[in-house]
Design a protein around this motif. Sequence first.
Motif, short mmCIF file in Angstrom:
data_model
loop_
_atom_site.label_atom_id
_atom_site.label_comp_id
_atom_site.label_asym_id
_atom_site.label_seq_id
_atom_site.Cartn_x
_atom_site.Cartn_y
_atom_site.Cartn_z
N ASP A 259 0.84 -1.19 0.00
CA ASP A 259 0.00 0.00 0.00
C ASP A 259 0.88 1.25 0.00
O ASP A 259 1.66 1.46 0.93
CB ASP A 259 -0.89 -0.03 1.25
CG ASP A 259 -1.80 1.17 1.37
OD1 ASP A 259 -1.83 2.01 0.46
OD2 ASP A 259 -2.50 1.25 2.41
N HIS A 261 0.14 4.19 0.73
CA HIS A 261 -0.15 4.99 1.93
C HIS A 261 0.71 4.54 3.10
O HIS A 261 1.19 5.36 3.90
CB HIS A 261 -1.63 4.88 2.28
CG HIS A 261 -2.01 5.67 3.50
ND1 HIS A 261 -2.10 7.05 3.50
CD2 HIS A 261 -2.29 5.28 4.77
CE1 HIS A 261 -2.44 7.46 4.71
NE2 HIS A 261 -2.55 6.42 5.50
N TYR A 262 0.95 3.23 3.20
CA TYR A 262 1.83 2.71 4.24
C TYR A 262 3.26 3.21 4.04
O TYR A 262 3.95 3.60 4.99
CB TYR A 262 1.78 1.18 4.24
CG TYR A 262 2.94 0.52 4.93
CD1 TYR A 262 3.19 0.74 6.28
CD2 TYR A 262 3.79 -0.34 4.23
CE1 TYR A 262 4.26 0.11 6.92
CE2 TYR A 262 4.86 -0.95 4.87
CZ TYR A 262 5.09 -0.72 6.20
OH TYR A 262 6.15 -1.32 6.82
N LYS A 271 -7.26 -1.46 5.56
CA LYS A 271 -7.31 -0.94 4.20
C LYS A 271 -6.01 -1.22 3.44
O LYS A 271 -5.98 -1.17 2.21
CB LYS A 271 -7.62 0.56 4.21
CG LYS A 271 -9.03 0.87 4.74
CD LYS A 271 -10.11 0.18 3.91
CE LYS A 271 -11.51 0.48 4.43
NZ LYS A 271 -11.99 1.81 4.11
N SER A 272 -4.94 -1.53 4.17
CA SER A 272 -3.70 -1.96 3.50
C SER A 272 -3.90 -3.34 2.87
O SER A 272 -3.42 -3.61 1.76
CB SER A 272 -2.55 -2.00 4.50
OG SER A 272 -2.37 -0.75 5.12
N TYR A 275 -5.95 -2.91 -0.28
CA TYR A 275 -5.10 -2.51 -1.42
C TYR A 275 -4.42 -3.74 -2.03
O TYR A 275 -4.46 -3.94 -3.26
CB TYR A 275 -4.05 -1.49 -0.98
CG TYR A 275 -3.16 -1.05 -2.13
CD1 TYR A 275 -3.47 0.08 -2.86
CD2 TYR A 275 -2.02 -1.77 -2.48
CE1 TYR A 275 -2.68 0.50 -3.93
CE2 TYR A 275 -1.23 -1.37 -3.55
CZ TYR A 275 -1.55 -0.24 -4.27
OH TYR A 275 -0.77 0.14 -5.33
N SER A 276 -3.79 -4.54 -1.19
CA SER A 276 -3.08 -5.72 -1.69
C SER A 276 -4.04 -6.68 -2.40
O SER A 276 -3.69 -7.29 -3.42
CB SER A 276 -2.37 -6.44 -0.54
OG SER A 276 -1.43 -5.58 0.08
N CYS A 341 -10.32 -0.77 -4.78
CA CYS A 341 -9.42 -1.29 -3.73
C CYS A 341 -8.07 -0.61 -3.73
O CYS A 341 -7.46 -0.43 -2.66
CB CYS A 341 -9.23 -2.80 -3.92
SG CYS A 341 -10.70 -3.80 -3.59
N VAL A 342 -7.56 -0.25 -4.91
CA VAL A 342 -6.21 0.33 -4.98
C VAL A 342 -6.26 1.85 -5.03
O VAL A 342 -5.25 2.49 -5.35
CB VAL A 342 -5.43 -0.23 -6.19
CG1 VAL A 342 -5.28 -1.74 -6.07
CG2 VAL A 342 -6.07 0.15 -7.52
N ASP A 344 -6.04 5.70 -4.00
CA ASP A 344 -4.95 6.32 -3.23
C ASP A 344 -5.37 6.65 -1.80
O ASP A 344 -4.56 6.58 -0.88
CB ASP A 344 -4.48 7.59 -3.95
CG ASP A 344 -3.19 8.13 -3.36
OD1 ASP A 344 -2.19 7.38 -3.34
OD2 ASP A 344 -3.17 9.29 -2.91
N PRO A 346 -7.03 5.67 1.51
CA PRO A 346 -7.50 4.46 2.17
C PRO A 346 -8.94 4.56 2.68
O PRO A 346 -9.67 3.57 2.66
CB PRO A 346 -6.52 4.29 3.34
CG PRO A 346 -5.31 5.03 2.93
CD PRO A 346 -5.79 6.18 2.11
N ARG A 349 -11.46 3.42 0.15
CA ARG A 349 -11.46 2.03 -0.31
C ARG A 349 -12.60 1.27 0.37
O ARG A 349 -12.97 1.57 1.50
CB ARG A 349 -10.12 1.36 0.03
CG ARG A 349 -8.92 1.96 -0.66
CD ARG A 349 -7.61 1.39 -0.12
NE ARG A 349 -6.47 2.19 -0.56
CZ ARG A 349 -5.29 2.17 0.02
NH1 ARG A 349 -5.08 1.38 1.08
NH2 ARG A 349 -4.30 2.92 -0.44
#
Length: 377
Positions: A259, A261-262, A271-272, A275-276, A341-342, A344, A346, A349
């Motif tokens: 992610d 953002h991480y 939310k990470s 994203y994955s 999901c991806v 920007d 979070p 998402r």
Amino acid sequence: MHLAACAISLAVVAVVVSVAVASFACFRMFRRYRIPLCGCFRNRDDLELGPVDARVADGPENDDKTSEEASAVRRFGWPELELLTGKFAAAAVVGEGGSSTVYLARLPDSSLAALKLHRQSERLHRAFCQELDVLLRLRHPHIVRLLGYCDDREEEGVLAFEFVSNGSLHDKLHGGEEALPWARRMAVAHQVAQALQYLHEDCDPQVVHGDVKAANVLLDGAMEAKLCDFGSARVGFSAAVAPPRSGRAIMMGSPGYIDPHYLRSGMISKKSDVYSFGVLLLELVTGAEAFDAGRELRLTAAMGPVLKDPQGRAAEAVDAKLGGEFDSGEAKEAVAIAAMCVGDNPSLRPSMAEVVRLLREKTSSSIAAVASKSDGK
């Protein structure tokens, strides 16, 4: 004097009652949690899930485990595991990672198991204990099942898992084998999403997997998905992990799936994982790897124009190995879900519960077709 004596007597009684209540509470806690008082869990410090600055955002603080979950997992002795693996012979090795080796073993009940031997240091021992603590909480048909563990030795630890016979999703997508059919891909996406929904919503406390990727999705004999490898998982409620650039924390996740953002903030949350999962869904649609090392190109970047116009351009991105055998409507919807999901931000998402619902609605034909085949209809 009489009043003073009474006061002292009442104080003594209060202390005795308090001690009794505390003792009873401790007794109930040990019965409830069935905490093993050796190995990984010898000290309460060993139950800490990584450093204080490596806890999970947006889940409740609770440390419950049901007695059913705890009692279903067996504690092996080291000599028994040596016997099952021929003293961890090279011939029994079926996989190897940076800090662990996986051995195939046949258990006394004749079932096959994958034994993950952790090579230990102080940091790796903590990681082993962390993974074990997470796995003891989990029971889901699409999460690989922990059969047992061994923490007899400080320098090595073993986790025994059910053996999942068809290898990883990464191998099926990128190993040069026959292409995984479209319907199966959508069914796998739905199953992994269900596993993540369980971790995020149904576990108590909630769990963030931390390393969702195709290599961590195994396929069993019926080609059903099993999410595995909880070495990066985080449990709990609170704030941030240290940003990777600070040098205080090990990078969580894998190239292409991490992610952004991480990377920017050091914040890890449910939310990470979302994203994955979005990257994994794109991988299932396109057949392309999450990260092209040769070009140093992330799949999300390569798919940028398609993600902006899923309805118009999704079909052109579908894996060519399928030879046109796919549902174009489902492809558009799958890319649209991946795009959410991806995203920007979070907070914008979807949750994994929403993703499960969308996949169930938008790829229902594929999911139903695979379910009917599995049921032998």
